[in-house]
Design a protein around this motif. Structure first.
Motif, short mmCIF file in Angstrom:
data_model
loop_
_atom_site.label_atom_id
_atom_site.label_comp_id
_atom_site.label_asym_id
_atom_site.label_seq_id
_atom_site.Cartn_x
_atom_site.Cartn_y
_atom_site.Cartn_z
N THR A 1 -3.56 75.67 -42.38
CA THR A 1 -2.92 76.39 -41.41
C THR A 1 -3.78 77.30 -40.41
OG1 THR A 1 -2.12 77.82 -42.97
CG2 THR A 1 -0.24 76.42 -42.05
N LEU B 1 -5.20 74.89 -38.13
CA LEU B 1 -4.39 74.65 -37.17
C LEU B 1 -3.89 75.83 -35.92
CD1 LEU B 1 -1.64 72.74 -39.15
CD2 LEU B 1 -3.30 71.58 -37.58
N LEU B 2 -3.80 76.75 -36.65
CA LEU B 2 -3.75 78.02 -35.63
C LEU B 2 -4.77 78.24 -34.82
CD1 LEU B 2 -2.13 80.43 -37.94
CD2 LEU B 2 -1.08 79.67 -36.01
N LEU C 1 -4.55 75.42 -32.12
CA LEU C 1 -3.52 75.57 -30.95
C LEU C 1 -3.83 76.86 -30.23
CD1 LEU C 1 -0.39 75.04 -33.45
CD2 LEU C 1 -1.25 73.48 -31.65
N GLY D 1 -7.57 76.07 -28.39
CA GLY D 1 -7.37 74.59 -27.96
C GLY D 1 -8.27 73.75 -28.27
N GLY E 1 -9.71 70.01 -30.10
CA GLY E 1 -9.23 68.96 -30.84
C GLY E 1 -9.77 69.09 -32.05
N LEU F 1 -8.04 71.25 -34.97
CA LEU F 1 -6.74 70.75 -35.06
C LEU F 1 -6.62 69.32 -35.79
CD1 LEU F 1 -4.14 71.56 -33.77
CD2 LEU F 1 -4.50 70.10 -31.68
N ARG F 2 -7.71 68.59 -35.65
CA ARG F 2 -7.76 67.28 -36.47
C ARG F 2 -7.94 67.55 -38.00
NH1 ARG F 2 -8.44 61.99 -34.60
NH2 ARG F 2 -8.40 62.81 -32.36
#
Lengths: 89, 274
Positions: free
Chosen positions: A22, A25-26, A29, A32, A34, A37-38
């Motif tokens: 998380t 991911l945060l 997000l 911004g 990639g 996130l991946r």
């Protein structure tokens, strides 16, 4: 008592996987990216697999052969999914 | 694909939170509402919505399992035995998803939701099966604490539990749903497992079941990274709050209402198949 130790280890694995994924991911997000996130998603996807690895190793080390083999089978199915996925790429 | 505009990220986080909250309150898992919302309202392709649902299911069940382990509600040996069937079903369902057209997937999803709604209506008035007391738990059974009392239960009719787990796994891989609505009633009514143990053990299996197919979705390029990340980030607090509220609120009336919603949404999804 042995079950308690196993439960503690599973809990630790789940919490660590969730916390790390998380966070990534945060970051991905909000900032911004990639990449994060991946990485966060792959880590989250791997968390249940790690959970099964923890259980399998624990049971086999304790010589609980029946449930150790059952757990090993489940791990085998999960890894087949990963292998199939690698073949699809 | 990774770049999703900021407003959309917020919308997806909110969607994950709302569907996670509702799913956890009803014990259904968020995917039941997430996939229809993403496809029908936001126009996300159905396989991308299923992938997002699998991701959110892994996040939410990992969190709830950490809590349920503390409460001693998870029967780990039973989970391992049934995971043999759920993971095989999950991988099979995930691979099969590529063989169906979008229209067929909508039809399967819609009819599954409608059947779930009907099951919910039928079960709404039913009492939980309480396990026989004082039996030897056997290899798969266990005990559960209810207030000051300890109930011992024995697992009966394991093949029925395995069959239900195989179907639940296939639904997970194909549609991104946890399949708890199939496993929990069967575990309780046929296998004699106390309902709270059945629900906690089912949720414990769902993350591993989703993991059987989620890598296939990732490799097939069905995953919209920003969407999956946002939904997971929203679903985590949403489902934790939902699980907390489900102990405080009488959800029976809500369940009947939402059973109707499931039937209507299911029919709406099936219509999309035309």
């Amino acid at each position: 008592v042995t079950e308690d130790v196993l439960e503690e280890r599973i809990e630790a694995a789940l919490k660590m996987g969730l916390a790390l994924s998380t966070t990534l991911l945060l970051y991905g997000l909000v900032v911004g990216g990639g990449g994060p996130l991946r990485a966060g998603l792959l880590l989250l996807m791997a968390t249940p697999v790690v959970r099964v690895i923890v259980v399998t190793a624990f049971l086999l080390l304790r010589r609980d052969w029946l449930f150790g083999l059952i757990s090993l089978f489940v791990l085998g199915v999960l890894l087949s999914g990963v292998v199939v996925a690698l073949g699809l790429r | 694909m990774a770049h999703v505009p900021a407003q959309q990220v917020l919308l997806y986080v909110a969607t994950g939170a709302a569907t996670g909250l509702l799913g956890a309150m009803l014990g259904l898992g968020g995917g039941v509402f997430l996939v229809p919302l993403l496809t029908l309202a936001f126009g996300i392709p159905i396989r991308a919505a299923v992938a997002a649902s699998l991701i959110s299911v892994i996040a939410t069940t990992s969190a709830s399992s950490a809590v349920n382990l503390d409460r001693g509600l998870i029967n780990m040996r039973l989970a391992m035995a049934l995971e043999v069937a759920t993971t095989v079903g999950g991988l099979g369902g995930g691979l099969a998803a590529a063989l169906f057209t979008t229209a067929q997937l909508f039809l399967i999803f819609g009819s599954t939701l409608a059947v779930m709604g009907i099951v919910m209506v039928l079960r709404s008035g039913r009492r939980n099966v309480i396990a026989d007391l004082g039996v030897a738990p056997g290899r798969l059974g266990g005990h559960v604490q209810e207030g000051a009392l300890t109930f011992v239960y024995r697992v009966r009719r394991l093949p029925v539990g395995l069959a239900a787990s195989l179907v639940a796994g296939a639904i997970s891989g194909l549609l991104g749903l946890g399949g708890g609505i199939i496993k929990v009633p069967v575990m309780n009514a046929f296998c004699g497992i106390p309902i709270r143990v059945a629900a906690a053990t089912s949720a414990f299996m769902i993350g591993v079941t989703a993991a059987a197919s989620v890598f296939v979705y990732y490799a097939r390029g069905d995953m919209i990274l920003g969407l999956c990340g946002a939904v997971a980030v929203g679903a985590l607090p949403g489902s934790l709050l939902g699980a907390h509220l489900s102990h405080k609120v009488d959800v029976k009336a809500l369940k009947i209402l939402l059973a109707a919603v499931l039937i209507v949404v299911g029919a709406r999804m099936a219509l999309e198949a035309r």
